[in-house]
Design a protein around this motif. Structure first.
Motif, mmCIF file in Angstrom:
data_model
loop_
_atom_site.group_PDB
_atom_site.id
_atom_site.type_symbol
_atom_site.label_atom_id
_atom_site.label_comp_id
_atom_site.label_asym_id
_atom_site.label_seq_id
_atom_site.Cartn_x
_atom_site.Cartn_y
_atom_site.Cartn_z
ATOM 1 N N ASP A 1 0.820 -1.202 -0.180
ATOM 2 C CA ASP A 1 -0.093 -0.288 0.205
ATOM 3 C C ASP A 1 0.887 1.243 0.010
ATOM 4 O O ASP A 1 2.071 1.224 0.390
ATOM 5 N N SER A 2 0.168 2.496 -0.409
ATOM 6 C CA SER A 2 0.905 3.549 -0.390
ATOM 7 C C SER A 2 0.364 4.437 0.798
ATOM 8 O O SER A 2 -0.737 4.128 1.375
ATOM 9 N N ASP A 14 2.906 9.167 -1.860
ATOM 10 C CA ASP A 14 2.607 7.791 -2.830
ATOM 11 C C ASP A 14 4.069 7.188 -2.869
ATOM 12 O O ASP A 14 4.599 6.845 -3.620
ATOM 13 N N LEU A 16 5.927 3.612 -0.709
ATOM 14 C CA LEU A 16 5.693 2.284 -0.036
ATOM 15 C C LEU A 16 6.376 2.466 1.420
ATOM 16 O O LEU A 16 7.440 2.833 1.243
ATOM 17 N N VAL A 18 6.414 0.591 5.574
ATOM 18 C CA VAL A 18 6.080 -0.435 6.254
ATOM 19 C C VAL A 18 6.269 0.156 7.571
ATOM 20 O O VAL A 18 6.822 0.792 8.038
ATOM 21 N N ARG A 55 6.392 4.407 10.864
ATOM 22 C CA ARG A 55 6.328 4.019 9.525
ATOM 23 C C ARG A 55 7.423 4.277 8.667
ATOM 24 O O ARG A 55 8.044 5.365 9.183
ATOM 25 N N GLU A 57 9.661 4.376 5.033
ATOM 26 C CA GLU A 57 9.736 4.321 3.422
ATOM 27 C C GLU A 57 10.631 3.129 2.967
ATOM 28 O O GLU A 57 11.895 3.243 3.490
ATOM 29 N N ASP A 63 7.789 -4.977 -3.409
ATOM 30 C CA ASP A 63 6.885 -4.452 -4.375
ATOM 31 C C ASP A 63 5.525 -4.292 -3.904
ATOM 32 O O ASP A 63 5.030 -4.824 -2.806
ATOM 33 N N LEU A 64 4.937 -3.141 -4.326
ATOM 34 C CA LEU A 64 3.560 -2.846 -3.980
ATOM 35 C C LEU A 64 2.651 -4.085 -3.969
ATOM 36 O O LEU A 64 2.871 -4.881 -4.935
ATOM 37 N N GLU A 66 2.953 -6.789 -1.796
ATOM 38 C CA GLU A 66 3.519 -7.722 -1.159
ATOM 39 C C GLU A 66 3.286 -7.640 0.207
ATOM 40 O O GLU A 66 3.239 -6.521 0.820
#
Length: 75
Positions: A1-2, A14, A16, A18, A55, A57, A63-64, A66
């Motif tokens: 997700d972004s 925009d 990525l 985690v 979070r 970056e 990849d988006l 995953e």
């Protein structure tokens, strides 16, 4: 997700990201556990960028779409 992350360095849109709790470090390099085919989980090195303290970056290595496993401490 972004998502959108803000820091003292500026604002990034925009990107990525985690949860920082998903990171582990090996030899000073960040890794995450990624869900793969047939419910297998594998460790993968990633390159990280800006963090907001919750979070972080992901610049490369993921990849988006995953799925990343959070680290759970068992006592």
């Amino acid at each position: 997700d972004s998502a959108t992350a803000e820091s003292e360095l500026g604002r990034c849109e925009d990107v990525l990201v985690v949860n920082e709790g998903a990171l582990t470090f090996r030899d000073g390099r960040p890794h995450v556990m990624v869900h793969g085919p047939e419910r297998k989980i594998s460790e993968r090195e990633i390159e990280v960028g800006i963090s907001d303290g919750i979070r972080i970056e992901v610049v490369s290595g993921l990849d988006l779409g995953e799925r990343v496993a959070l680290q759970i401490a068992l006592e």
